[in-house]
Write a protein that holds these residues in place. Structure first.
Motif, short mmCIF file in Angstrom:
data_model
loop_
_atom_site.label_atom_id
_atom_site.label_comp_id
_atom_site.label_asym_id
_atom_site.label_seq_id
_atom_site.Cartn_x
_atom_site.Cartn_y
_atom_site.Cartn_z
N VAL A 175 -5.05 9.72 -0.76
CA VAL A 175 -5.75 8.45 -0.85
C VAL A 175 -4.74 7.33 -0.59
O VAL A 175 -3.57 7.43 -0.99
N THR A 176 -5.18 6.28 0.09
CA THR A 176 -4.36 5.08 0.23
C THR A 176 -4.71 4.12 -0.90
O THR A 176 -5.89 3.82 -1.13
N ILE A 177 -3.70 3.68 -1.63
CA ILE A 177 -3.93 2.76 -2.74
C ILE A 177 -3.24 1.43 -2.47
O ILE A 177 -2.20 1.37 -1.79
N LYS A 220 0.82 -1.20 0.00
CA LYS A 220 0.00 0.00 0.00
C LYS A 220 0.87 1.26 0.00
O LYS A 220 1.94 1.30 0.60
N GLU A 234 -4.05 -4.51 -6.11
CA GLU A 234 -5.25 -4.39 -6.96
C GLU A 234 -4.88 -4.34 -8.44
O GLU A 234 -5.66 -4.76 -9.29
N GLU A 238 -11.91 3.54 -11.56
CA GLU A 238 -12.74 4.08 -10.49
C GLU A 238 -12.12 5.37 -9.93
O GLU A 238 -10.90 5.47 -9.76
N LEU A 264 -7.17 7.83 -9.71
CA LEU A 264 -8.01 6.78 -10.30
C LEU A 264 -7.42 5.41 -10.04
O LEU A 264 -6.19 5.24 -10.03
N GLY A 265 -8.29 4.42 -9.86
CA GLY A 265 -7.86 3.05 -9.68
C GLY A 265 -7.69 2.33 -11.00
O GLY A 265 -8.03 2.87 -12.07
N LEU A 296 -11.13 7.70 -7.19
CA LEU A 296 -10.84 7.64 -5.75
C LEU A 296 -10.77 9.03 -5.13
O LEU A 296 -10.99 9.18 -3.93
N PHE A 297 -10.44 10.01 -5.94
CA PHE A 297 -10.43 11.41 -5.50
C PHE A 297 -10.62 12.29 -6.72
O PHE A 297 -10.06 12.02 -7.79
N ARG A 316 -9.35 8.62 -17.24
CA ARG A 316 -10.07 7.37 -16.98
C ARG A 316 -9.74 6.33 -18.03
O ARG A 316 -9.54 5.15 -17.71
N TYR A 352 -2.99 2.56 -11.60
CA TYR A 352 -3.40 3.76 -10.89
C TYR A 352 -2.89 4.99 -11.62
O TYR A 352 -1.78 4.99 -12.17
#
Length: 267
Positions: free
Chosen positions: A237-239, A2, A243, A223, A218-219, A225-226, A187, A196
């Motif tokens: 944000v914690t990523i 993370k 993932e 997605e 973005l994930g 995230l912020f 995106r 990410y």
């Protein structure tokens, strides 16, 4: 693994390096939270002097050393990485729009000269474009960085993904009239490369140009995230880098490519 990633969405005072440095210092003092988790912070494109390109000979930072020392002192003070923003740097061959990667020990570990120069901003008249990507290890994470206009070139960002990039950092001065392009492209790049995206845009106005902020994290499935608003702000944000591998193993885009039929016509 993370990581904690953040953007400092800031206004940029044209040609005023001291004012811009004080603003970065102010924001770091107000938002920094001690963490055992590796933390990376992104600031805008040409955060040091803005697009004062007609004053490049006067304002350029020799090889970006002054900016690297300044960010290095903040990196050591707060125990963070800086990945961008970029600065107006003078080089042996002219000037570059140069993003810098600074580790928590205050060391410059990598840099990236913007490859794609945008004619709308007359960058090609002032800058020498870079010729290589910027890939580095961020506490074990496979990371990279690009600058603003670069995100319009899907083939360039795909080269990062093909080399294993898990998180890509973007510094930008993206004008608000094309804000929908900014969001859509970020995106798309996250989804198609399954990585990410940590993208910091400036806000504020220079001359007739308004910069609308809208920084995004973005994930790997696209997605959000912020997402920042229009003014100065920070977002963290914690990523989870695992993932990325889960996404790539589920939808095997890279295994399913057929590069032998893509040919050389893209050159």
């Amino acid at each position: 693994m993370k990581l904690r990633v953040g953007v400092l969405q800031l206004d940029v005072a044209l040609g005023d390096r001291e004012k811009n440095r004080k603003n970065v210092e102010k924001w770091m003092a107000s938002v920094s939270v001690p963490s055992d988790m590796p933390t990376a912070v992104v600031i805008p494109e040409i955060w040091d002097v803005g697009y004062a390109l007609d004053r490049a000979a006067e304002l350029a930072d020799p090889e970006g050393k002054g900016a690297a020392e300044f960010l290095g002192s903040l990196a050591k003070k707060y125990g963070v990485w800086f990945v961008g923003g970029s600065v107006l740097a003078s080089t042996g061959s002219g000037f570059a729009n140069r993003a810098q990667v600074i580790n928590p020990r205050g060391e410059l570990v990598a840099y990236y000269d913007k490859v794609h120069l945008i004619r709308l901003m007359e960058e090609e008249k002032y800058f020498t474009g870079g010729r290589k990507e910027c890939l580095f290890s961020l506490e074990g994470a496979k990371a990279g960085c690009v600058i603003c206009y670069d995100i319009r070139f899907c083939e360039w960002l795909r080269t990062y993904a093909l080399r294993g990039t898990e998180v890509l950092f973007v510094s930008a001065e993206w004008p608000s009239p094309r804000a929908d392009h900014w969001k859509t492209l970020l995106r798309a790049r996250a989804i198609e490369n399954q990585m990410y995206m940590v993208a910091c845009n400036r806000c504020g106005t220079t001359g007739d140009t308004h910069f609308g902020g809208g920084s995004m994290i973005l994930g790997p499935k696209g997605e959000v995230l912020f997402e920042g608003g229009e003014g100065e702000e920070a977002g963290f944000v914690t990523i989870d880098l695992d993932e990325v591998s889960r996404t790539r193993n589920f939808l095997t885009v890279f295994n399913d490519r057929v590069p032998d039929i893509y040919g050389t016509h893209l050159k």
